[in-house]
Design an enzyme around this catalytic site. Sequence first.
Site, PDB file in Angstrom:
ATOM      1  N   VAL A 105       1.746  -3.129 -21.661  1.00  0.00           N
ATOM      2  CA  VAL A 105       1.355  -2.415 -22.491  1.00  0.00           C
ATOM      3  C   VAL A 105       0.060  -2.876 -23.174  1.00  0.00           C
ATOM      4  O   VAL A 105       0.202  -4.231 -23.392  1.00  0.00           O
ATOM      5  CB  VAL A 105       2.392  -2.107 -23.541  1.00  0.00           C
ATOM      6  CG1 VAL A 105       1.898  -1.019 -24.334  1.00  0.00           C
ATOM      7  CG2 VAL A 105       3.452  -1.344 -22.924  1.00  0.00           C
ATOM      8  N   CYS A 106      -0.886  -2.384 -23.330  1.00  0.00           N
ATOM      9  CA  CYS A 106      -1.953  -2.926 -24.201  1.00  0.00           C
ATOM     10  C   CYS A 106      -2.344  -4.284 -23.568  1.00  0.00           C
ATOM     11  O   CYS A 106      -2.834  -4.432 -22.344  1.00  0.00           O
ATOM     12  CB  CYS A 106      -1.429  -3.358 -25.542  1.00  0.00           C
ATOM     13  SG  CYS A 106      -2.866  -3.615 -26.813  1.00  0.00           S
ATOM     14  N   THR A 107      -2.400  -5.350 -24.601  1.00  0.00           N
ATOM     15  CA  THR A 107      -3.480  -6.763 -23.700  1.00  0.00           C
ATOM     16  C   THR A 107      -2.196  -7.470 -22.882  1.00  0.00           C
ATOM     17  O   THR A 107      -2.452  -8.471 -22.601  1.00  0.00           O
ATOM     18  CB  THR A 107      -3.887  -7.792 -24.833  1.00  0.00           C
ATOM     19  OG1 THR A 107      -2.820  -7.636 -26.022  1.00  0.00           O
ATOM     20  CG2 THR A 107      -5.145  -6.833 -25.366  1.00  0.00           C
ATOM     21  N   THR A 125      -6.073  -1.514 -20.308  1.00  0.00           N
ATOM     22  CA  THR A 125      -5.506  -2.199 -21.440  1.00  0.00           C
ATOM     23  C   THR A 125      -6.019  -1.447 -22.493  1.00  0.00           C
ATOM     24  O   THR A 125      -6.898  -0.650 -22.614  1.00  0.00           O
ATOM     25  CB  THR A 125      -5.684  -3.911 -21.216  1.00  0.00           C
ATOM     26  OG1 THR A 125      -5.267  -4.377 -22.325  1.00  0.00           O
ATOM     27  CG2 THR A 125      -7.310  -3.975 -21.214  1.00  0.00           C
ATOM     28  N   GLY A 155      -2.584   1.660 -21.678  1.00  0.00           N
ATOM     29  CA  GLY A 155      -3.468   1.392 -22.622  1.00  0.00           C
ATOM     30  C   GLY A 155      -2.925   0.678 -23.927  1.00  0.00           C
ATOM     31  O   GLY A 155      -2.151   0.262 -24.009  1.00  0.00           O
TER      32      GLY A 155
END
Length: 230
Positions: A105-107, A125, A155
Amino acid sequence: MPQTETRFEIGLLVFEGVQQLDLTAPYEVFASLPGARVHLVGLDRATVTSSTGLPLTPTTDLASCPGLDLLCVPGGIGVNALMTNAVVLDFIRAQAERPILVTSVCTGALVLGAAGLLKAKRATTHWGALDLLSAFGAIPVDARIVRDGRIITGGGVTAGLDFALAAVAELAGRMEAETIQLALEYAPAPPFSAGHPDTAPPEVVAAARLRLAASRAERETIIAAITGRG
């Protein structure tokens, strides 16, 4: 009443400086899946503090974590240190050698990249770090959820809910995913259309980029050192 037999072993990495919603949003979805046992996998068993100050206590550590059906790496400022942590990267690679879903998830996607798992893979990301994925040989895709083989990336931050529901559909079928979505009343209707640079006012985009600038600069330096582009 008999307990539900464990059918899915799911692990979410937890570390100092994790973005708590990256972790807790998918945790809530996965913990709602009948037959799932969800592990908060720490570098050790010590309580860590999220990027916004929430204490989080691992339920297992890297050495004791069982073989998983799904591994999730959330994001946050703490991924900067993880990208060069050989023990963590070796753990991720070892889990990924098995036929499991490897996710972020994300970074958290940057950590998968540092582990060498995104080469020639489509991935996403947080919008503020999307272009950094190409340094790891990934193909950046601006989307909420991207799947390429056994790799699923989500994202930024709130996309963890979308990603987790999609992952549940992979593990247990669409009906189960939709049942969890309904039980959680996940029917987003945000008060503002400012959730992506394409829809946010220019002054809001500028303010957000400024807020993320220090972490972004640190990541650029780390990634350049890892990939030999410095």
